[in-house]
Design a protein around this motif. Structure first.
Motif, PDB file in Angstrom:
ATOM      1  N   LYS A  31      71.568 -19.255  -8.314  1.00  0.00           N
ATOM      2  CA  LYS A  31      71.079 -18.961  -6.967  1.00  0.00           C
ATOM      3  C   LYS A  31      69.545 -19.066  -6.978  1.00  0.00           C
ATOM      4  CE  LYS A  31      71.162 -15.325  -3.514  1.00  0.00           C
ATOM      5  NZ  LYS A  31      71.595 -13.973  -3.203  1.00  0.00           N
ATOM      6  N   PRO A  32      68.956 -19.776  -6.017  1.00  0.00           N
ATOM      7  CA  PRO A  32      67.489 -19.908  -6.002  1.00  0.00           C
ATOM      8  C   PRO A  32      66.830 -18.564  -5.658  1.00  0.00           C
ATOM      9  CG  PRO A  32      68.447 -20.976  -4.077  1.00  0.00           C
ATOM     10  CD  PRO A  32      69.581 -20.530  -4.940  1.00  0.00           C
ATOM     11  N   ARG A  33      65.655 -18.359  -6.249  1.00  0.00           N
ATOM     12  CA  ARG A  33      64.918 -17.116  -5.995  1.00  0.00           C
ATOM     13  C   ARG A  33      64.258 -17.170  -4.626  1.00  0.00           C
ATOM     14  NH1 ARG A  33      61.333 -15.687 -11.178  1.00  0.00           N
ATOM     15  NH2 ARG A  33      60.747 -13.979  -9.806  1.00  0.00           N
ATOM     16  N   ASP A  34      64.250 -16.044  -3.981  1.00  0.00           N
ATOM     17  CA  ASP A  34      63.579 -15.926  -2.684  1.00  0.00           C
ATOM     18  C   ASP A  34      62.205 -15.299  -2.943  1.00  0.00           C
ATOM     19  OD1 ASP A  34      62.696 -15.485  -0.139  1.00  0.00           O
ATOM     20  OD2 ASP A  34      64.505 -14.462   0.552  1.00  0.00           O
TER      21      ASP A  34
END
Length: 108
Positions: free
Chosen positions: A3-6
């Motif tokens: 999951k990409p970091r926010d």
């Protein structure tokens, strides 16, 4: 898949935490000023004393002030048992009769 970091959300969380820490520090400093009786001083007087202390490089003076601070907190902890689980280095909520201790702070 990862999951990409926010990063924006993480940055906002860090900014919120920093704001909370600054607010707590300001509150604790205000409580300390009141607890020591220094709230009886004028703003210019108090600011001048703090500037002088911050600029002092004399290790002996700083050590004497530190010992006096330890004595202040120890005497307060004996008079009022901590009921809120606060750190003794934090200013107690109720000011005591410590005017004589705060009065000669810059004379050492």
């Amino acid at each position: 898949m990862r999951k990409p970091r926010d990063f924006d959300a993480e940055l906002k969380t860090l900014e919120d935490k920093a704001r909370e820490l600054r607010t707590r520090k300001v509150q604790q400093l205000g409580e300390l000023v009141i607890a020591t009786g220094a709230d009886q001083l004028g703003t210019d007087e108090l600011a001048g004393a703090l500037v002088a202390i911050a600029e002092t490089k004399d290790a002996a003076k700083r050590e004497a002030w530190a010992k006096r601070g330890v004595m202040f907190f120890e005497s307060r902890s004996r008079r009022t048992a901590p009921t809120t689980g606060r750190n003794l280095r934090q200013a107690p909520a109720q000011p005591g009769s410590t005017q004589s201790q705060a009065g000669g702070m810059g004379s050492q």
